[in-house]
Design a protein around this motif. Sequence first.
Motif, PDB file in Angstrom:
ATOM      1  N   THR A  15      27.885  20.661  15.263  1.00 44.22           N
ATOM      2  CA  THR A  15      26.900  21.581  15.828  1.00 44.22           C
ATOM      3  C   THR A  15      25.925  20.806  16.696  1.00 44.22           C
ATOM      4  OG1 THR A  15      27.054  23.051  13.910  1.00 44.22           O
ATOM      5  CG2 THR A  15      25.095  23.269  15.295  1.00 44.22           C
ATOM      6  N   LEU A  16      25.722  21.293  17.904  1.00 41.22           N
ATOM      7  CA  LEU A  16      24.684  20.770  18.787  1.00 41.22           C
ATOM      8  C   LEU A  16      23.477  21.664  18.588  1.00 41.22           C
ATOM      9  CD1 LEU A  16      26.842  20.231  21.987  1.00 41.22           C
ATOM     10  CD2 LEU A  16      25.990  18.477  20.422  1.00 41.22           C
ATOM     11  N   LEU A  17      22.454  21.163  17.908  1.00 37.57           N
ATOM     12  CA  LEU A  17      21.254  21.927  17.604  1.00 37.57           C
ATOM     13  C   LEU A  17      20.178  21.538  18.599  1.00 37.57           C
ATOM     14  CD1 LEU A  17      19.717  23.903  15.797  1.00 37.57           C
ATOM     15  CD2 LEU A  17      19.211  21.970  14.273  1.00 37.57           C
ATOM     16  N   GLN A  18      19.853  22.462  19.495  1.00 35.18           N
ATOM     17  CA  GLN A  18      18.905  22.202  20.571  1.00 35.18           C
ATOM     18  C   GLN A  18      17.594  22.929  20.305  1.00 35.18           C
ATOM     19  OE1 GLN A  18      20.137  23.608  24.428  1.00 35.18           O
ATOM     20  NE2 GLN A  18      18.138  23.241  25.322  1.00 35.18           N
ATOM     21  N   PHE A  19      16.491  22.183  20.355  1.00 34.91           N
ATOM     22  CA  PHE A  19      15.157  22.766  20.277  1.00 34.91           C
ATOM     23  C   PHE A  19      14.603  22.802  21.689  1.00 34.91           C
ATOM     24  CE2 PHE A  19      15.959  21.352  16.031  1.00 34.91           C
ATOM     25  CZ  PHE A  19      15.357  22.310  15.240  1.00 34.91           C
ATOM     26  N   ALA A  66       9.788  27.813  29.057  1.00 37.43           N
ATOM     27  CA  ALA A  66       9.377  27.331  30.376  1.00 37.43           C
ATOM     28  C   ALA A  66       9.781  25.892  30.645  1.00 37.43           C
ATOM     29  CB  ALA A  66       7.859  27.465  30.520  1.00 37.43           C
ATOM     30  N   CYS A  67      10.663  25.349  29.841  1.00 38.79           N
ATOM     31  CA  CYS A  67      11.055  23.935  29.927  1.00 38.79           C
ATOM     32  C   CYS A  67      12.270  23.769  30.841  1.00 38.79           C
ATOM     33  CB  CYS A  67      11.362  23.437  28.516  1.00 38.79           C
ATOM     34  SG  CYS A  67      12.110  21.814  28.421  1.00 38.79           S
ATOM     35  N   GLY A  68      12.072  23.104  31.986  1.00 41.83           N
ATOM     36  CA  GLY A  68      13.165  22.863  32.924  1.00 41.83           C
ATOM     37  C   GLY A  68      14.266  21.985  32.351  1.00 41.83           C
ATOM     38  N   PRO A  69      13.937  20.836  31.754  1.00 47.97           N
ATOM     39  CA  PRO A  69      14.987  20.000  31.162  1.00 47.97           C
ATOM     40  C   PRO A  69      15.765  20.723  30.051  1.00 47.97           C
ATOM     41  CG  PRO A  69      12.987  18.717  31.456  1.00 47.97           C
ATOM     42  CD  PRO A  69      12.645  20.150  31.765  1.00 47.97           C
ATOM     43  N   CYS A  70      15.114  21.679  29.382  1.00 46.94           N
ATOM     44  CA  CYS A  70      15.810  22.433  28.337  1.00 46.94           C
ATOM     45  C   CYS A  70      16.996  23.205  28.923  1.00 46.94           C
ATOM     46  CB  CYS A  70      14.854  23.399  27.637  1.00 46.94           C
ATOM     47  SG  CYS A  70      13.533  22.587  26.724  1.00 46.94           S
ATOM     48  N   ARG A  71      16.818  23.723  30.128  1.00 43.54           N
ATOM     49  CA  ARG A  71      17.920  24.448  30.787  1.00 43.54           C
ATOM     50  C   ARG A  71      19.077  23.500  31.095  1.00 43.54           C
ATOM     51  NH1 ARG A  71      13.395  27.206  32.740  1.00 43.54           N
ATOM     52  NH2 ARG A  71      13.112  25.913  34.583  1.00 43.54           N
ATOM     53  N   GLN A  72      18.751  22.269  31.472  1.00 48.16           N
ATOM     54  CA  GLN A  72      19.806  21.283  31.741  1.00 48.16           C
ATOM     55  C   GLN A  72      20.575  20.959  30.456  1.00 48.16           C
ATOM     56  OE1 GLN A  72      16.872  18.538  33.679  1.00 48.16           O
ATOM     57  NE2 GLN A  72      18.646  18.111  34.965  1.00 48.16           N
ATOM     58  N   VAL A  73      19.848  20.775  29.357  1.00 48.93           N
ATOM     59  CA  VAL A  73      20.497  20.474  28.075  1.00 48.93           C
ATOM     60  C   VAL A  73      21.351  21.661  27.637  1.00 48.93           C
ATOM     61  CG1 VAL A  73      20.114  19.938  25.632  1.00 48.93           C
ATOM     62  CG2 VAL A  73      18.730  18.811  27.385  1.00 48.93           C
ATOM     63  N   ARG A  74      20.832  22.888  27.815  1.00 52.57           N
ATOM     64  CA  ARG A  74      21.596  24.084  27.457  1.00 52.57           C
ATOM     65  C   ARG A  74      22.919  24.129  28.220  1.00 52.57           C
ATOM     66  NH1 ARG A  74      18.488  27.908  29.491  1.00 52.57           N
ATOM     67  NH2 ARG A  74      17.096  27.772  27.697  1.00 52.57           N
ATOM     68  N   ALA A  75      22.873  23.900  29.522  1.00 52.23           N
ATOM     69  CA  ALA A  75      24.090  23.937  30.337  1.00 52.23           C
ATOM     70  C   ALA A  75      25.074  22.862  29.889  1.00 52.23           C
ATOM     71  CB  ALA A  75      23.740  23.751  31.809  1.00 52.23           C
ATOM     72  N   LEU A  76      24.570  21.677  29.595  1.00 52.32           N
ATOM     73  CA  LEU A  76      25.432  20.591  29.126  1.00 52.32           C
ATOM     74  C   LEU A  76      26.089  20.972  27.802  1.00 52.32           C
ATOM     75  CD1 LEU A  76      26.552  17.709  29.231  1.00 52.32           C
ATOM     76  CD2 LEU A  76      24.373  16.932  28.246  1.00 52.32           C
ATOM     77  N   CYS A  77      25.296  21.460  26.859  1.00 48.53           N
ATOM     78  CA  CYS A  77      25.835  21.828  25.547  1.00 48.53           C
ATOM     79  C   CYS A  77      26.848  22.963  25.655  1.00 48.53           C
ATOM     80  CB  CYS A  77      24.706  22.212  24.598  1.00 48.53           C
ATOM     81  SG  CYS A  77      23.657  20.843  24.104  1.00 48.53           S
ATOM     82  N   GLU A  78      26.552  23.954  26.480  1.00 51.05           N
ATOM     83  CA  GLU A  78      27.476  25.071  26.646  1.00 51.05           C
ATOM     84  C   GLU A  78      28.787  24.613  27.271  1.00 51.05           C
ATOM     85  OE1 GLU A  78      25.194  28.010  28.752  1.00 51.05           O
ATOM     86  OE2 GLU A  78      24.172  28.663  26.925  1.00 51.05           O
ATOM     87  N   LEU A  93      30.190  21.804  26.715  1.00 53.62           N
ATOM     88  CA  LEU A  93      30.915  21.034  25.699  1.00 53.62           C
ATOM     89  C   LEU A  93      31.327  21.887  24.504  1.00 53.62           C
ATOM     90  CD1 LEU A  93      28.740  17.795  25.731  1.00 53.62           C
ATOM     91  CD2 LEU A  93      31.043  18.071  26.677  1.00 53.62           C
ATOM     92  N   ALA A  94      30.764  23.080  24.388  1.00 50.73           N
ATOM     93  CA  ALA A  94      31.058  23.947  23.252  1.00 50.73           C
ATOM     94  C   ALA A  94      32.512  24.400  23.279  1.00 50.73           C
ATOM     95  CB  ALA A  94      30.129  25.152  23.258  1.00 50.73           C
ATOM     96  N   GLY A  95      33.061  24.558  22.104  1.00 47.26           N
ATOM     97  CA  GLY A  95      34.454  24.987  21.968  1.00 47.26           C
ATOM     98  C   GLY A  95      34.762  25.217  20.509  1.00 47.26           C
ATOM     99  N   PRO A  96      36.038  25.188  20.150  1.00 46.20           N
ATOM    100  CA  PRO A  96      36.419  25.470  18.762  1.00 46.20           C
ATOM    101  C   PRO A  96      35.815  24.489  17.754  1.00 46.20           C
ATOM    102  CG  PRO A  96      38.351  25.351  20.191  1.00 46.20           C
ATOM    103  CD  PRO A  96      37.184  24.953  21.008  1.00 46.20           C
ATOM    104  N   ASP A  97      35.650  23.231  18.143  1.00 50.51           N
ATOM    105  CA  ASP A  97      35.131  22.223  17.219  1.00 50.51           C
ATOM    106  C   ASP A  97      33.673  21.865  17.473  1.00 50.51           C
ATOM    107  OD1 ASP A  97      37.579  22.052  15.965  1.00 50.51           O
ATOM    108  OD2 ASP A  97      38.256  20.376  17.203  1.00 50.51           O
ATOM    109  N   VAL A  98      33.067  22.448  18.494  1.00 49.13           N
ATOM    110  CA  VAL A  98      31.676  22.141  18.839  1.00 49.13           C
ATOM    111  C   VAL A  98      30.925  23.451  19.048  1.00 49.13           C
ATOM    112  CG1 VAL A  98      30.121  21.013  20.476  1.00 49.13           C
ATOM    113  CG2 VAL A  98      32.333  19.979  19.961  1.00 49.13           C
ATOM    114  N   ARG A  99      29.910  23.656  18.225  1.00 48.27           N
ATOM    115  CA  ARG A  99      29.089  24.864  18.318  1.00 48.27           C
ATOM    116  C   ARG A  99      27.724  24.483  18.873  1.00 48.27           C
ATOM    117  NH1 ARG A  99      26.887  28.664  13.506  1.00 48.27           N
ATOM    118  NH2 ARG A  99      25.570  26.863  13.183  1.00 48.27           N
ATOM    119  N   HIS A 100      27.167  25.325  19.731  1.00 45.33           N
ATOM    120  CA  HIS A 100      25.836  25.095  20.295  1.00 45.33           C
ATOM    121  C   HIS A 100      24.879  26.151  19.747  1.00 45.33           C
ATOM    122  CE1 HIS A 100      22.846  25.618  23.750  1.00 45.33           C
ATOM    123  NE2 HIS A 100      22.505  24.521  23.120  1.00 45.33           N
ATOM    124  N   VAL A 101      23.789  25.683  19.132  1.00 42.62           N
ATOM    125  CA  VAL A 101      22.750  26.576  18.613  1.00 42.62           C
ATOM    126  C   VAL A 101      21.437  26.151  19.248  1.00 42.62           C
ATOM    127  CG1 VAL A 101      21.496  27.329  16.557  1.00 42.62           C
ATOM    128  CG2 VAL A 101      23.964  26.865  16.419  1.00 42.62           C
TER     129      VAL A 101
END
Length: 124
Positions: free
Chosen positions: A42-46, A50-62, A64-72
Amino acid sequence: MGGGVIVAVAVLAVATIFGLVWRSRQGRLVRVAEAAASGPVTLLQFSAPACGPCRQVRALCESLAGPDVRHVEVDAAADPDRSREFDVLRTPTLLVLDAAGTPVWRTVGVPRRADLEAALAGVR
């Protein structure tokens, strides 16, 4: 040179060194534990709305997400109890959790894709 100029140069030098050290640590994945269980990760993102870098991390995690990797994703301000539970002081903070929910890797900032892929490979 007057005393004020020397002090100003010294303050500038210290601030520059501090800034370079701080910048070099942004996005660096740090191992916080050994994986307790193999399996889905699980990729657990806090983050914050209004956080610009948070959007970059979200896109990266999404990406990489798949059957063995979950993004929360957790809104750190809306869920302060969860933020305290994982000692989150800044956003974006990303934790890589093993199948048992144990944090194995941690980063603050935007990690490099290759570093995150390597961390994931070592946890599964």
